[in-house]
Design a protein around this motif. Structure first.
Motif, PDB file in Angstrom:
ATOM      1  N   PRO A 165       0.812  -1.231   0.000  1.00 43.50           N
ATOM      2  CA  PRO A 165       0.000   0.000   0.000  1.00 43.50           C
ATOM      3  C   PRO A 165       0.838   1.271   0.000  1.00 43.50           C
ATOM      4  O   PRO A 165       0.419   2.294  -0.531  1.00 43.50           O
ATOM      5  CB  PRO A 165      -0.819  -0.132   1.291  1.00 43.50           C
ATOM      6  CG  PRO A 165      -0.924  -1.610   1.514  1.00 43.50           C
ATOM      7  CD  PRO A 165       0.398  -2.160   1.062  1.00 43.50           C
ATOM      8  N   THR A 166       2.030   1.209   0.590  1.00 45.31           N
ATOM      9  CA  THR A 166       2.878   2.401   0.660  1.00 45.31           C
ATOM     10  C   THR A 166       3.897   2.484  -0.466  1.00 45.31           C
ATOM     11  O   THR A 166       4.515   3.522  -0.672  1.00 45.31           O
ATOM     12  CB  THR A 166       3.629   2.441   2.011  1.00 45.31           C
ATOM     13  OG1 THR A 166       4.385   1.237   2.153  1.00 45.31           O
ATOM     14  CG2 THR A 166       2.639   2.570   3.162  1.00 45.31           C
ATOM     15  N   ASN A 167       4.072   1.382  -1.182  1.00 45.00           N
ATOM     16  CA  ASN A 167       5.039   1.374  -2.286  1.00 45.00           C
ATOM     17  C   ASN A 167       4.497   0.536  -3.441  1.00 45.00           C
ATOM     18  O   ASN A 167       4.581  -0.691  -3.426  1.00 45.00           O
ATOM     19  CB  ASN A 167       6.385   0.814  -1.820  1.00 45.00           C
ATOM     20  CG  ASN A 167       7.454   0.922  -2.908  1.00 45.00           C
ATOM     21  OD1 ASN A 167       7.212   1.460  -3.980  1.00 45.00           O
ATOM     22  ND2 ASN A 167       8.628   0.404  -2.625  1.00 45.00           N
ATOM     23  N   PRO A 168       3.924   1.194  -4.446  1.00 45.25           N
ATOM     24  CA  PRO A 168       3.326   0.456  -5.563  1.00 45.25           C
ATOM     25  C   PRO A 168       4.321  -0.060  -6.585  1.00 45.25           C
ATOM     26  O   PRO A 168       3.953  -0.776  -7.512  1.00 45.25           O
ATOM     27  CB  PRO A 168       2.408   1.505  -6.202  1.00 45.25           C
ATOM     28  CG  PRO A 168       3.115   2.809  -5.933  1.00 45.25           C
ATOM     29  CD  PRO A 168       3.761   2.652  -4.585  1.00 45.25           C
ATOM     30  N   TYR A 169       5.596   0.282  -6.436  1.00 48.79           N
ATOM     31  CA  TYR A 169       6.593  -0.080  -7.443  1.00 48.79           C
ATOM     32  C   TYR A 169       7.238  -1.416  -7.070  1.00 48.79           C
ATOM     33  O   TYR A 169       7.836  -1.559  -5.999  1.00 48.79           O
ATOM     34  CB  TYR A 169       7.650   1.011  -7.559  1.00 48.79           C
ATOM     35  CG  TYR A 169       7.042   2.380  -7.736  1.00 48.79           C
ATOM     36  CD1 TYR A 169       6.430   2.739  -8.932  1.00 48.79           C
ATOM     37  CD2 TYR A 169       7.040   3.301  -6.694  1.00 48.79           C
ATOM     38  CE1 TYR A 169       5.849   3.982  -9.090  1.00 48.79           C
ATOM     39  CE2 TYR A 169       6.462   4.547  -6.839  1.00 48.79           C
ATOM     40  CZ  TYR A 169       5.858   4.882  -8.041  1.00 48.79           C
ATOM     41  OH  TYR A 169       5.277   6.109  -8.194  1.00 48.79           O
ATOM     42  N   SER A 170       7.111  -2.388  -7.946  1.00 53.13           N
ATOM     43  CA  SER A 170       7.633  -3.722  -7.675  1.00 53.13           C
ATOM     44  C   SER A 170       7.881  -4.458  -8.981  1.00 53.13           C
ATOM     45  O   SER A 170       7.460  -4.011 -10.062  1.00 53.13           O
ATOM     46  CB  SER A 170       6.638  -4.518  -6.817  1.00 53.13           C
ATOM     47  OG  SER A 170       5.452  -4.779  -7.560  1.00 53.13           O
ATOM     48  N   VAL A 171       8.546  -5.598  -8.880  1.00 52.27           N
ATOM     49  CA  VAL A 171       8.777  -6.443 -10.050  1.00 52.27           C
ATOM     50  C   VAL A 171       7.446  -6.902 -10.628  1.00 52.27           C
ATOM     51  O   VAL A 171       7.245  -6.902 -11.847  1.00 52.27           O
ATOM     52  CB  VAL A 171       9.656  -7.656  -9.670  1.00 52.27           C
ATOM     53  CG1 VAL A 171       9.774  -8.613 -10.852  1.00 52.27           C
ATOM     54  CG2 VAL A 171      11.029  -7.201  -9.202  1.00 52.27           C
ATOM     55  N   GLN A 172       6.511  -7.271  -9.745  1.00 53.16           N
ATOM     56  CA  GLN A 172       5.203  -7.723 -10.205  1.00 53.16           C
ATOM     57  C   GLN A 172       4.459  -6.611 -10.936  1.00 53.16           C
ATOM     58  O   GLN A 172       3.798  -6.852 -11.954  1.00 53.16           O
ATOM     59  CB  GLN A 172       4.366  -8.208  -9.021  1.00 53.16           C
ATOM     60  CG  GLN A 172       3.020  -8.827  -9.411  1.00 53.16           C
ATOM     61  CD  GLN A 172       3.176 -10.014 -10.337  1.00 53.16           C
ATOM     62  OE1 GLN A 172       3.974 -10.911 -10.052  1.00 53.16           O
ATOM     63  NE2 GLN A 172       2.440 -10.042 -11.431  1.00 53.16           N
ATOM     64  N   ALA A 173       4.570  -5.367 -10.433  1.00 58.17           N
ATOM     65  CA  ALA A 173       3.927  -4.233 -11.097  1.00 58.17           C
ATOM     66  C   ALA A 173       4.506  -4.020 -12.491  1.00 58.17           C
ATOM     67  O   ALA A 173       3.782  -3.695 -13.436  1.00 58.17           O
ATOM     68  CB  ALA A 173       4.091  -2.965 -10.261  1.00 58.17           C
ATOM     69  N   GLU A 174       5.835  -4.214 -12.627  1.00 56.18           N
ATOM     70  CA  GLU A 174       6.480  -4.089 -13.934  1.00 56.18           C
ATOM     71  C   GLU A 174       5.970  -5.154 -14.894  1.00 56.18           C
ATOM     72  O   GLU A 174       5.681  -4.880 -16.060  1.00 56.18           O
ATOM     73  CB  GLU A 174       7.998  -4.217 -13.772  1.00 56.18           C
ATOM     74  CG  GLU A 174       8.652  -3.043 -13.074  1.00 56.18           C
ATOM     75  CD  GLU A 174       8.827  -1.863 -13.993  1.00 56.18           C
ATOM     76  OE1 GLU A 174       9.740  -1.873 -14.823  1.00 56.18           O
ATOM     77  OE2 GLU A 174       8.029  -0.917 -13.885  1.00 56.18           O
ATOM     78  N   VAL A 175       5.834  -6.383 -14.375  1.00 53.28           N
ATOM     79  CA  VAL A 175       5.331  -7.485 -15.199  1.00 53.28           C
ATOM     80  C   VAL A 175       3.891  -7.204 -15.643  1.00 53.28           C
ATOM     81  O   VAL A 175       3.529  -7.415 -16.805  1.00 53.28           O
ATOM     82  CB  VAL A 175       5.403  -8.820 -14.423  1.00 53.28           C
ATOM     83  CG1 VAL A 175       4.691  -9.931 -15.193  1.00 53.28           C
ATOM     84  CG2 VAL A 175       6.852  -9.203 -14.167  1.00 53.28           C
ATOM     85  N   ASP A 176       3.073  -6.717 -14.714  1.00 58.30           N
ATOM     86  CA  ASP A 176       1.673  -6.404 -15.032  1.00 58.30           C
ATOM     87  C   ASP A 176       1.590  -5.300 -16.080  1.00 58.30           C
ATOM     88  O   ASP A 176       0.742  -5.343 -16.981  1.00 58.30           O
ATOM     89  CB  ASP A 176       0.924  -5.983 -13.763  1.00 58.30           C
ATOM     90  CG  ASP A 176       0.742  -7.129 -12.782  1.00 58.30           C
ATOM     91  OD1 ASP A 176       0.884  -8.293 -13.210  1.00 58.30           O
ATOM     92  OD2 ASP A 176       0.473  -6.861 -11.598  1.00 58.30           O
TER      93      ASP A 176
END
Length: 218
Positions: A165-176
């Motif tokens: 919730p505090t950090n939307p940036y992730s490897v999964q977000a990049e993949v999505d």
């Protein structure tokens, strides 16, 4: 330390930049038509320090602002203003002289209002803070030995596996995000194929009509 380049080395530093905006109470800014207070910023991912390699940041505002070029030389690299309109900001990062790196310019569309999916302004959430940030990466190819050593002394955690919730940036977000782009590209290609077929059919019918007209004239 030497400014000699480190051959075969590439360093990637993730950053986050953008703005947060809040609606001003009425008459908060006397004798002004400003409706919002906003802060634009650039920072390291997970609020990691970037001041060890970034010397200063220049924010270029709309020309209607007094002194539209604002220079911030110390962290946090952010600027707070008030206004009523949205516009494109330029954010110029200048690195420490010993790095030997040229400045990098980023572009950000200042966002003041919450928007619906159709592009209309949402009235339901107008009193809530509006956030508009984006993830990017600074890529240093064959950095100087000085800069390379700085990066070794200040390692970056990089993207986490999943968003929070505090950090939307992730490897999964990049993949999505990549998946969404691929799906959108596929839809565009499908539509292009449909229009291409229609054009070919129409062109063929037009050629047949022209041929028939030529035959009648004879």
């Amino acid at each position: 330390m030497s400014n000699k380049r480190t051959k075969g080395v590439t360093v990637v530093r993730p950053i986050v930049y953008g703005n947060v905006a809040t609606l001003l109470p009425q008459k908060k800014v006397p004798d002004s038509d400003h409706t919002h207070k906003w802060t634009v910023s650039v920072r390291g991912l997970n609020n990691e320090d970037i001041s060890f390699f970034v010397k200063k940041v220049t924010f270029k505002l709309h020309e209607t602002y007094a002194n539209p070029q604002r220079v911030v030389e110390h962290p946090p690299f952010e600027l707070t203003e008030t206004g009523w309109g949205e516009f494109e900001l330029t954010i110029k990062l200048q690195f420490v002289p010993e790095s030997g790196e040229k400045p990098v310019t980023l572009y950000h569309n200042l966002r003041l209002h919450p928007y619906e999916e159709d592009g209309s302004i949402s009235t339901a959430n107008k009193n809530k803070p509006v956030q508009s940030f984006q993830y990017d990466e600074l890529v240093f190819t064959e950095p100087t030995e000085y800069l390379h050593q700085l990066f070794l002394q200040h390692p970056s955690a990089g993207l986490q596996p999943r968003s929070t919730p505090t950090n939307p940036y992730s490897v999964q977000a990049e993949v999505d995000e990549i998946r969404k782009i691929e799906e959108a590209t596929k839809k565009v290609q499908e539509q292009l194929t449909i229009y291409k077929n229609k054009l070919e059919k129409t062109t063929k019918e037009l050629d047949e009509v022209k041929a028939e007209l030529e035959r009648v004239k004879k």
